[in-house]
Design a protein around this motif. Structure first.
Motif, short mmCIF file in Angstrom:
data_model
loop_
_atom_site.label_atom_id
_atom_site.label_comp_id
_atom_site.label_asym_id
_atom_site.label_seq_id
_atom_site.Cartn_x
_atom_site.Cartn_y
_atom_site.Cartn_z
N LYS A 266 37.24 -12.34 6.71
CA LYS A 266 36.48 -13.60 6.67
C LYS A 266 36.43 -14.25 8.05
CE LYS A 266 36.20 -17.82 3.83
NZ LYS A 266 36.40 -18.90 4.80
N GLU A 267 37.56 -14.22 8.73
CA GLU A 267 37.66 -14.78 10.08
C GLU A 267 36.69 -14.06 11.03
OE1 GLU A 267 41.12 -14.86 13.51
OE2 GLU A 267 41.74 -14.70 11.41
N MET A 269 34.04 -12.32 10.17
CA MET A 269 32.65 -12.59 9.76
C MET A 269 32.17 -13.92 10.34
SD MET A 269 32.22 -11.18 5.88
CE MET A 269 31.13 -9.77 5.76
N GLU A 270 33.03 -14.90 10.30
CA GLU A 270 32.67 -16.22 10.86
C GLU A 270 32.49 -16.13 12.37
OE1 GLU A 270 35.83 -18.66 9.43
OE2 GLU A 270 35.00 -18.80 7.39
N THR A 271 33.30 -15.30 13.01
CA THR A 271 33.20 -15.13 14.46
C THR A 271 31.93 -14.37 14.84
OG1 THR A 271 35.61 -15.08 14.69
CG2 THR A 271 34.34 -14.10 16.48
N SER A 274 25.84 -14.25 12.19
CA SER A 274 25.08 -15.50 12.10
C SER A 274 24.89 -15.93 10.65
CB SER A 274 23.73 -15.38 12.81
OG SER A 274 23.00 -14.28 12.31
N GLU A 275 24.79 -14.96 9.72
CA GLU A 275 24.60 -15.34 8.31
C GLU A 275 25.85 -15.20 7.45
OE1 GLU A 275 20.41 -13.98 9.52
OE2 GLU A 275 22.41 -13.16 9.75
N GLN A 276 26.93 -14.73 8.03
CA GLN A 276 28.20 -14.54 7.29
C GLN A 276 28.11 -13.47 6.21
OE1 GLN A 276 30.94 -17.19 8.06
NE2 GLN A 276 29.49 -17.09 9.73
N GLU A 277 27.01 -12.74 6.18
CA GLU A 277 26.86 -11.69 5.15
C GLU A 277 25.82 -10.68 5.61
OE1 GLU A 277 25.47 -13.54 1.57
OE2 GLU A 277 23.56 -14.14 2.45
N TYR A 302 23.33 -6.25 9.61
CA TYR A 302 23.88 -7.55 10.02
C TYR A 302 23.16 -8.10 11.24
CZ TYR A 302 27.80 -6.28 6.98
OH TYR A 302 28.57 -5.92 5.90
N ARG A 305 25.92 -13.26 15.95
CA ARG A 305 25.71 -14.57 16.57
C ARG A 305 25.27 -14.38 18.03
NH1 ARG A 305 30.33 -18.79 14.79
NH2 ARG A 305 29.69 -19.58 16.81
N CYS A 316 32.36 -7.11 17.88
CA CYS A 316 31.48 -7.37 16.74
C CYS A 316 30.41 -6.28 16.61
CB CYS A 316 30.82 -8.74 16.87
SG CYS A 316 31.99 -10.12 16.79
#
Length: 336
Positions: A266-267, A269-271, A274-277, A302, A305, A316
């Motif tokens: 989760k961490e 994905m947030e980093t 841009s869409e978290q999914e 994906y 960001r 990433c």
């Protein structure tokens, strides 16, 4: 452990596993057994031979990581991989697996092409599944059994099945279960003595929900009969998976480490995202990160960001990089 052989089965979340192996190899400057002549697979669906690996003649038994699709042939694999190699694979419930294969390989498998949808195919598989097309129809019946090097049209004879399962247990130290992917990652981490970040992942090569075909209850039962070898394989190793959990770490520790893995995921994905999914193929902005598309499946990818520093961007990018692009990158680095 740095010598690892992963038998990459089809439609089992194996692309996600391969990604973390590629990342580990890059991070530790290990040598990956890539397909010769920049092909996509290690000779698949032919039975694996050592010369299917790029530069085998000069590198010999000094590869660290092997994970591209191949049809398992242990004596030939051992020519490529060191004696202390850790062997593992991943299995998936054949009911879900067949539906996924149907959608993904709809245009290339004669048995699938000839039927309207997966339920029609399963209502009378022998109407569409011709032995003459067996090489092209491997995805239509007992595909896992085939990937492990066995005859996917063999009679489901009890003694034969038990003999094969014993052979598999001798050849592989660990069988992961796709339905328990996070639990599998924890068990893999322990088996390989790796860190949490070595097994953290973003799901790759998954498809949109719209492309999933609903199986009728009758069809689900028919898969178990039609793919009975895969069904017995799955049941056997699903049981041994949980025995392994109990022996290696225990359920309480497993749940604790699964929570840690999910928190780290989760961490990241947030980093990173841009869409978290994951997003559909039409919404992937950087076409260099577009996964290979097949059949009626909308394979997700994906968007990263835009505000990432170089080091984070590199991390990433590796986590979301589709298999073909990652292979190409490794190929350039290893075989300039």
């Amino acid at each position: 452990r740095t010598n690892v052989m992963f038998l990459k089965t089809h439609k089992t979340a194996s692309s996600t596993v391969l990604n973390l192996l590629f990342r580990f190899a890059e991070r530790h400057e290990l040598t990956v057994a890539l397909p010769a002549q920049q092909l996509l697979h290690l000779g698949y669906p032919s039975s694996f031979l050592a010369h299917f690996v790029e530069d085998f003649q000069s590198i010999g038994q000094n590869y660290n990581i092997m994970g591209n699709h191949l049809r398992f042939n242990p004596s030939e694999v051992r020519k490529v991989m060191a004696a202390d190699t850790f062997y593992f694979s991943i299995l998936r419930n054949p009911v879900r697996l067949l539906e996924s294969s149907y959608v993904y390989y709809k245009n290339v498998v004669p048995a699938f092409r000839a039927s309207k949808d997966v339920n029609e195919y399963l209502a009378s598989p022998l109407r569409y599944y011709w032995r003459a097309d067996r090489q092209q129809n491997i995805y239509a019946r007992n595909i896992m059994w085939f990937d492990f090097g066995y005859d996917n049209n063999a009679e489901d004879d009890g003694r034969y099945v038990q003999q094969v399962l014993r052979e598999m247990e001798q050849n592989f130290q660990l069988m992961l279960i796709a339905e328990y992917f996070d639990e599998s990652m924890v068990l893999l981490r322990h088996g390989l003595c790796w860190d949490l970040d070595d097994v953290v992942y973003f799901r790759l090569n998954s498809r949109s929900r719209e492309s999933v075909q609903a199986l009728s209850p009758e069809s689900e039962e028919r898969v178990k009969a039609w793919c009975s070898l895969d069904w017995e394989l799955y049941l056997h190793f699903n049981q041994s998976f949980w025995r392994r959990v109990e022996e290696a770490i225990g359920l309480e520790q497993l749940h604790k480490e699964v929570d840690e893995l999910r928190a780290r995921q989760k961490e990241l994905m947030e980093t990173c995202l841009s869409e978290q999914e994951a997003v559909g193929k039409d919404h992937i902005k950087d076409k260099a990160l577009l996964p290979f598309q097949s059949g009626a499946a909308n394979i997700l990818g994906y968007n990263l960001r835009q505000d990432l520093d170089n080091r984070t961007l590199r991390t990433c990018q590796r986590m979301v990089m589709p298999e073909l692009q990652y292979m190409s990158q490794l190929y350039s680095a290893q075989h300039p």
